[in-house]
Design a protein around this motif. Sequence first.
Motif, PDB file in Angstrom:
ATOM      1  N   ALA A 164     -31.942  -6.794  -5.591  1.00  0.00           N
ATOM      2  CA  ALA A 164     -32.359  -5.668  -6.439  1.00  0.00           C
ATOM      3  C   ALA A 164     -31.529  -4.426  -6.161  1.00  0.00           C
ATOM      4  O   ALA A 164     -31.413  -3.540  -7.029  1.00  0.00           O
ATOM      5  CB  ALA A 164     -33.841  -5.370  -6.229  1.00  0.00           C
ATOM      6  N   LEU A 165     -30.936  -4.350  -4.967  1.00  0.00           N
ATOM      7  CA  LEU A 165     -30.085  -3.213  -4.614  1.00  0.00           C
ATOM      8  C   LEU A 165     -28.628  -3.444  -4.999  1.00  0.00           C
ATOM      9  O   LEU A 165     -27.780  -2.589  -4.754  1.00  0.00           O
ATOM     10  CB  LEU A 165     -30.181  -2.958  -3.102  1.00  0.00           C
ATOM     11  N   GLY A 166     -28.330  -4.601  -5.596  1.00  0.00           N
ATOM     12  CA  GLY A 166     -26.974  -4.887  -6.038  1.00  0.00           C
ATOM     13  C   GLY A 166     -26.071  -5.487  -4.973  1.00  0.00           C
ATOM     14  O   GLY A 166     -24.847  -5.500  -5.118  1.00  0.00           O
TER      15      GLY A 166
ATOM     16  N   ASP B  14     -28.479   8.824  -6.003  1.00  0.00           N
ATOM     17  CA  ASP B  14     -28.715   8.297  -7.347  1.00  0.00           C
ATOM     18  C   ASP B  14     -30.206   8.180  -7.678  1.00  0.00           C
ATOM     19  O   ASP B  14     -30.581   7.675  -8.729  1.00  0.00           O
ATOM     20  CB  ASP B  14     -28.031   6.940  -7.530  1.00  0.00           C
TER      21      ASP B  14
ATOM     22  N   ARG C 154     -32.516   6.461  -5.916  1.00  0.00           N
ATOM     23  CA  ARG C 154     -33.174   5.294  -5.313  1.00  0.00           C
ATOM     24  C   ARG C 154     -33.838   5.668  -3.991  1.00  0.00           C
ATOM     25  O   ARG C 154     -33.354   6.528  -3.262  1.00  0.00           O
ATOM     26  CB  ARG C 154     -32.160   4.176  -5.060  1.00  0.00           C
TER      27      ARG C 154
ATOM     28  N   ASN D  73     -38.250  -1.166  -2.309  1.00  0.00           N
ATOM     29  CA  ASN D  73     -37.296  -0.205  -2.862  1.00  0.00           C
ATOM     30  C   ASN D  73     -37.672   0.111  -4.296  1.00  0.00           C
ATOM     31  O   ASN D  73     -38.355  -0.665  -4.976  1.00  0.00           O
ATOM     32  CB  ASN D  73     -35.854  -0.702  -2.735  1.00  0.00           C
ATOM     33  N   SER D  74     -37.239   1.281  -4.766  1.00  0.00           N
ATOM     34  CA  SER D  74     -37.650   1.795  -6.072  1.00  0.00           C
ATOM     35  C   SER D  74     -37.040   1.023  -7.229  1.00  0.00           C
ATOM     36  O   SER D  74     -37.464   1.197  -8.378  1.00  0.00           O
ATOM     37  CB  SER D  74     -37.277   3.277  -6.190  1.00  0.00           C
ATOM     38  N   ALA D  75     -36.054   0.145  -6.961  1.00  0.00           N
ATOM     39  CA  ALA D  75     -35.420  -0.650  -8.016  1.00  0.00           C
ATOM     40  C   ALA D  75     -36.073  -2.009  -8.184  1.00  0.00           C
ATOM     41  O   ALA D  75     -35.621  -2.831  -8.973  1.00  0.00           O
ATOM     42  CB  ALA D  75     -33.923  -0.821  -7.712  1.00  0.00           C
ATOM     43  N   TRP D  76     -37.152  -2.259  -7.450  1.00  0.00           N
ATOM     44  CA  TRP D  76     -37.767  -3.590  -7.411  1.00  0.00           C
ATOM     45  C   TRP D  76     -39.265  -3.431  -7.243  1.00  0.00           C
ATOM     46  O   TRP D  76     -39.723  -2.594  -6.455  1.00  0.00           O
ATOM     47  CB  TRP D  76     -37.163  -4.367  -6.240  1.00  0.00           C
ATOM     48  N   ASP D  77     -40.062  -4.220  -7.966  1.00  0.00           N
ATOM     49  CA  ASP D  77     -41.515  -4.093  -7.866  1.00  0.00           C
ATOM     50  C   ASP D  77     -42.137  -5.084  -6.878  1.00  0.00           C
ATOM     51  O   ASP D  77     -43.353  -5.236  -6.810  1.00  0.00           O
ATOM     52  CB  ASP D  77     -42.172  -4.248  -9.239  1.00  0.00           C
TER      53      ASP D  77
END
Length: 281
Positions: free
Chosen positions: A174-176, A247, A249, A268-272
């Motif tokens: 999710a963090l790339g 950015d 996150r 993390n804020s990019a993943w639930d």
Amino acid sequence: MEQYLGKKYKLVSSENFDEYLKFIQVGFLSRKAAQAATPVSFLERNADGSYTFSVTSPIKSSVVTFREGEEFVENRLDGAKVKSTVTIEGNRLIQKQVEDNGRTTTNMREFTPEFLVVTTTAEGWDGKCVRTYKVIELSIVCAVIGSKIPDKMSYFGKTFTFEKHEKFDEFLAALGVPQDKIDEICSQKATLILEKNGDTYTQKLMHKTTTFQSGVEFDETVGDGYQCKTICVVDGDTVTQTQKFKDGRTITFKKEFSDNKLVVTATNSAWDGVSYRYYSA
């Protein structure tokens, strides 16, 4: 105010908090995360006469240092940069936050031996948000069970070695992070050591050493040179580390220690989702 310095208060109830967050235009997901948190607040006076007020939670934390009646710039938890002024009236801490558009929010914090009541109002909003915190009495709990407050937690200085994980690969994806790097990280036999010297903590994770003080923000470099603002909060056997990136996150690691076990919960804020890493000493 003297008798309330250093006391820790934990959130126990909240009224109209979601309505206030909507008014200041906080997004849906951020509002839900804020409502799910049970932050701990405490006020401290520093040696130079200034004060530090901290609001800490695994999701987001805020630490502001101020002098009574002097304006300062604050990065509010919703991301807005505001000009703040704090005054003290008896057992009340009154904070006025002025946004760039001129709108003023007032937070009145009223301290008592058992509770901290925070009443929030804002220009242009006809509502009132009331959040109530209850004091955390560590000394009373220890007296009831017939134990002493420990000077040093038993896990300090121990080497905890990684054993297994749940969904940490999804957390990294999710963090790339590239798949080959994910495979490498997840297969590492990572070790973690936490040490304490006075008010300073040192965490050794593999080849990286991080030194911090509980609740004090610092600059950190992670991964392949990414810069972030980090706050680590130590609360008993739990260390919560929150990393904020330019950015927007946010990454949170909650480390829960026992004598021979360590469980790290990562979000993390990019993943639930929620991931876990398990270590043993």
